[in-house]
Design an enzyme around this catalytic site. Structure first.
Site, PDB file in Angstrom:
ATOM      1  N   ARG A   1       0.837  -1.219   0.000  1.00 11.73           N
ATOM      2  CA  ARG A   1       0.000   0.000   0.000  1.00 11.73           C
ATOM      3  C   ARG A   1       0.865   1.260   0.000  1.00 11.73           C
ATOM      4  NH1 ARG A   1      -0.343   4.641   2.707  1.00 11.73           N
ATOM      5  NH2 ARG A   1       0.077   3.531   4.644  1.00 11.73           N
ATOM      6  N   ASP A   2       1.606   1.495   1.066  1.00 11.26           N
ATOM      7  CA  ASP A   2       2.361   2.751   1.179  1.00 11.26           C
ATOM      8  C   ASP A   2       3.447   2.798   0.102  1.00 11.26           C
ATOM      9  OD1 ASP A   2       3.220   5.188   2.156  1.00 11.26           O
ATOM     10  OD2 ASP A   2       3.473   4.518   4.214  1.00 11.26           O
TER      11      ASP A   2
ATOM     12  N   CYS B   1       4.135   9.332   0.570  1.00 11.62           N
ATOM     13  CA  CYS B   1       2.774   9.832   0.388  1.00 11.62           C
ATOM     14  C   CYS B   1       2.788  10.851  -0.750  1.00 11.62           C
ATOM     15  CB  CYS B   1       2.287  10.481   1.686  1.00 11.62           C
ATOM     16  SG  CYS B   1       0.683  11.271   1.503  1.00 11.62           S
TER      17      CYS B   1
HETATM   18  P1  HMG Z   1     -12.980  14.403  -2.382  1.00  7.72           P
HETATM   19  O1  HMG Z   1     -12.690  14.732  -3.812  1.00  7.72           O
HETATM   20  O2  HMG Z   1     -12.940  15.522  -1.406  1.00  7.72           O
HETATM   21  O3  HMG Z   1     -14.332  13.641  -2.072  1.00  7.72           O
HETATM   22  O4  HMG Z   1     -11.971  13.273  -1.938  1.00  7.72           O
HETATM   23  P2  HMG Z   1     -15.629  13.269  -2.798  1.00  7.72           P
HETATM   24  O5  HMG Z   1     -16.443  12.612  -1.750  1.00  7.72           O
HETATM   25  O6  HMG Z   1     -16.177  14.474  -3.496  1.00  7.72           O
HETATM   26  O7  HMG Z   1     -15.225  12.178  -3.882  1.00  7.72           O
HETATM   27  C1  HMG Z   1     -14.595  12.472  -5.114  1.00  7.72           C
HETATM   28  C2  HMG Z   1     -14.755  11.273  -6.043  1.00  7.72           C
HETATM   29  O8  HMG Z   1     -14.117  10.127  -5.475  1.00  7.72           O
HETATM   30  C3  HMG Z   1     -16.214  10.866  -6.249  1.00  7.72           C
HETATM   31  O9  HMG Z   1     -16.281  10.281  -7.536  1.00  7.72           O
HETATM   32  C4  HMG Z   1     -16.409   9.773  -5.200  1.00  7.72           C
HETATM   33  O10 HMG Z   1     -17.427   8.867  -5.534  1.00  7.72           O
HETATM   34  C5  HMG Z   1     -15.061   9.100  -5.236  1.00  7.72           C
HETATM   35  P3  HMG Z   1     -16.922  11.106  -8.782  1.00  7.72           P
HETATM   36  O11 HMG Z   1     -18.325  11.421  -8.348  1.00  7.72           O
HETATM   37  O12 HMG Z   1     -16.087  12.348  -8.912  1.00  7.72           O
HETATM   38  O13 HMG Z   1     -16.797  10.165  -9.917  1.00  7.72           O
HETATM   39  N1  HMG Z   1     -14.741   8.452  -3.965  1.00  7.72           N
HETATM   40  C6  HMG Z   1     -14.256   7.208  -3.855  1.00  7.72           C
HETATM   41  N2  HMG Z   1     -13.967   6.269  -4.779  1.00  7.72           N
HETATM   42  C7  HMG Z   1     -13.502   5.090  -4.320  1.00  7.72           C
HETATM   43  N3  HMG Z   1     -13.291   4.817  -3.013  1.00  7.72           N
HETATM   44  C8  HMG Z   1     -13.555   5.745  -2.086  1.00  7.72           C
HETATM   45  C9  HMG Z   1     -14.061   6.994  -2.490  1.00  7.72           C
HETATM   46  N4  HMG Z   1     -14.417   8.096  -1.820  1.00  7.72           N
HETATM   47  C10 HMG Z   1     -14.836   8.983  -2.734  1.00  7.72           C
HETATM   48  N5  HMG Z   1     -13.320   5.460  -0.802  1.00  7.72           N
HETATM   49  C11 HMG Z   1     -11.152  11.468  -0.545  1.00  7.72           C
HETATM   50  C12 HMG Z   1     -11.906  12.802  -0.595  1.00  7.72           C
HETATM   51  C13 HMG Z   1     -10.872  11.162   0.903  1.00  7.72           C
HETATM   52  C14 HMG Z   1     -11.999  10.400  -1.185  1.00  7.72           C
HETATM   53  C15 HMG Z   1      -9.816  11.650  -1.351  1.00  7.72           C
HETATM   54  O14 HMG Z   1      -9.182  12.784  -0.880  1.00  7.72           O
HETATM   55  C16 HMG Z   1      -8.908  10.479  -1.257  1.00  7.72           C
HETATM   56  O15 HMG Z   1      -9.215   9.394  -1.717  1.00  7.72           O
HETATM   57  N6  HMG Z   1      -7.685  10.682  -0.657  1.00  7.72           N
HETATM   58  C17 HMG Z   1      -6.751   9.596  -0.456  1.00  7.72           C
HETATM   59  C18 HMG Z   1      -5.365  10.154  -0.372  1.00  7.72           C
HETATM   60  C19 HMG Z   1      -4.384   9.032  -0.070  1.00  7.72           C
HETATM   61  O16 HMG Z   1      -4.685   7.862  -0.227  1.00  7.72           O
HETATM   62  N7  HMG Z   1      -3.158   9.433   0.354  1.00  7.72           N
HETATM   63  C20 HMG Z   1      -2.111   8.516   0.662  1.00  7.72           C
HETATM   64  C21 HMG Z   1      -2.382   7.698   1.879  1.00  7.72           C
HETATM   65  S1  HMG Z   1      -2.035   8.518   3.407  1.00  7.72           S
HETATM   66  C22 HMG Z   1      -0.377   8.129   3.722  1.00  7.72           C
HETATM   67  O17 HMG Z   1       0.311   7.669   2.858  1.00  7.72           O
HETATM   68  C23 HMG Z   1       0.157   8.326   5.119  1.00  7.72           C
HETATM   69  C24 HMG Z   1       0.332   7.005   5.891  1.00  7.72           C
HETATM   70  O18 HMG Z   1       1.201   6.128   5.214  1.00  7.72           O
HETATM   71  C25 HMG Z   1       0.902   7.282   7.287  1.00  7.72           C
HETATM   72  C26 HMG Z   1       2.124   8.210   7.277  1.00  7.72           C
HETATM   73  O19 HMG Z   1       3.104   7.926   6.575  1.00  7.72           O
HETATM   74  O20 HMG Z   1       2.052   9.193   8.006  1.00  7.72           O
HETATM   75  C27 HMG Z   1      -1.016   6.315   6.084  1.00  7.72           C
HETATM   76 MG    MG Z   2       3.366   6.254   5.277  1.00  8.51          MG
END
Ligand code: HMG
Ligand code: MG
Length: 313
Positions: A17-18, A245
């Site tokens: 994943r990450d 990220c």
């Molecule tokens: P948004 O654009 O604000 O929200 O995104 P929305 O509700 O308007 O949704 C936009 C579109 O996405 C819509 O589709 C939704 O249906 C769809 P459209 O109508 O435009 O066709 N949608 C989804 N599709 C599939 N699965 C879902 C989902 N939710 C909405 N679950 C949202 C808000 C949270 C969805 C977006 O910002 C997002 O997906 N962000 C993810 C970012 C991410 O994954 N970042 C990396 C992970 S974090 C990390 O790496 C840190 C970590 O490792 C720890 C560390 O290192 O500190 C964990």
């Molecule tokens: Mg991370």
């Protein structure tokens, strides 16, 4: 030097994943499955396999539902704990439909990273986490939650440990089982780890805390030792040191799983992981990605193997 060391620690593998969320190339679902199988064969029993986030935000993991379905149908993998990253109810429903018994929520200790990463303020994110955690707990799922940027944020700089304490207490009240504290941009030093764990440990049971280090500035292993000294026994790591990220500029690879296992094994701390088989998994990850990965142990061990082959042949 060390007064008391734990007999064992739990490693949570986050590479699929990450690691893969940050790759420019599209990786075939079959290759991801093969990597997860190799990781499982090495003894990793907690593997975060993918994300159920918006494919517009993280196109690299758009095959999450299909991959999870395939992993959960593989009889050889049935007894292991697979999880996936979930940002909202939509993601939860897809993860649950795939049969996952654990989901991993995530939010940030920094407002700016929160907005960039999930388009929500911290308060909005907490409300969403509460909503998802309530449904997941009612369904009998295990719930982990990452708190990102606990030490530093790429947009705001240093983050006060008080922010993580406040968020962690709210997560515990929601019934979250485990909180993984993320050094998202790999900026922490061991003294900061001691300070943060001491502050949180006064109000959060230590066995519910995990540490998630990125190794951007080479401090991840030293930070693990500080974590162990503070009483933490759950650490996240990523095969070959993959990771980062996409919404945290400058965030490079996670701590490499092999480097962590090598160090812990030398310290007499059991992980249940076979380092030779883990090296095989790292080699497969390199083959899939077509490049050398940053993990130091992997590099050293593969060179030794090559030398042995050359002198045998
Ligand atoms: P948004 O654009 O604000 O929200 O995104 P929305 O509700 O308007 O949704 C936009 C579109 O996405 C819509 O589709 C939704 O249906 C769809 P459209 O109508 O435009 O066709 N949608 C989804 N599709 C599939 N699965 C879902 C989902 N939710 C909405 N679950 C949202 C808000 C949270 C969805 C977006 O910002 C997002 O997906 N962000 C993810 C970012 C991410 O994954 N970042 C990396 C992970 S974090 C990390 O790496 C840190 C970590 O490792 C720890 C560390 O290192 O500190 C964990
Ligand atoms: Mg991370």
């Amino acid at each position: 030097m060390f007064e008391t060391l734990p007999a064992s620690v739990q490693i949570v593998e986050v590479g699929p994943r990450d690691g893969l969320q940050n790759e420019a190339a599209t990786i075939a679902t079959a290759d991801k499955l093969a990597l997860i199988e190799k990781l499982a064969r090495a003894g990793l029993n907690q593997i975060e396999i993918t994300s159920f986030v918006s494919p517009k935000w993280i196109p690299q993991l758009a095959d999450g539902p299909e991959l999870a379905r395939q992993v959960m149908q593989e009889p050889a993998l049935a007894r292991l704990n697979f999880s996936a990253l979930v940002p909202n109810l939509k993601g939860y429903e897809a993860a649950s439909a795939a049969g996952l018994k654990q989901i991993n929520l995530f939010l940030s200790a920094s407002e700016s990273h929160s907005k960039k990463n999930i388009n929500k303020t911290i308060a909005e994110a907490l409300a969403t986490m509460a909503e998802v955690a309530a449904v997941a707990k009612a369904d009998g799922k295990r719930v982990r939650c990452y708190v990102s940027t606990v030490f530093a944020c790429p947009y705001e700089g240093q983050i006060s440990p008080a922010a993580s304490l406040d968020i962690s207490k709210k997560l515990l009240a929601m019934g979250v089982d485990e909180i993984s504290l993320g050094d998202t941009i790999g900026a922490a030093t061991p003294n900061q780890v001691l300070t943060l764990v001491k502050l949180l440990g006064a109000e959060v049971p230590l066995e519910k805390l995990a540490l998630h280090f990125h190794d951007t500035r080479g401090t991840a292993l030293a930070n693990v030792v500080a974590g162990i000294e503070s009483g933490i026994t759950i650490f996240d790591a990523s095969i070959g040191g993959l990771g980062g990220c996409p919404y945290a500029p400058g965030a490079s690879g996670n701590l490499a799983t092999e480097d962590l296992v090598y160090m812990l094994s030398g310290m007499g701390i059991a992980t249940g992981i076979d380092l030779e088989k883990l090296t095989d998994a790292g080699q497969l990850a390199q083959e899939i990605l077509g490049r050398a990965l940053p993990g130091r142990y992997l590099k050293a061990r593969l060179a030794e193997r090559q030398q042995k082959c050359a002198s045998a042949g």
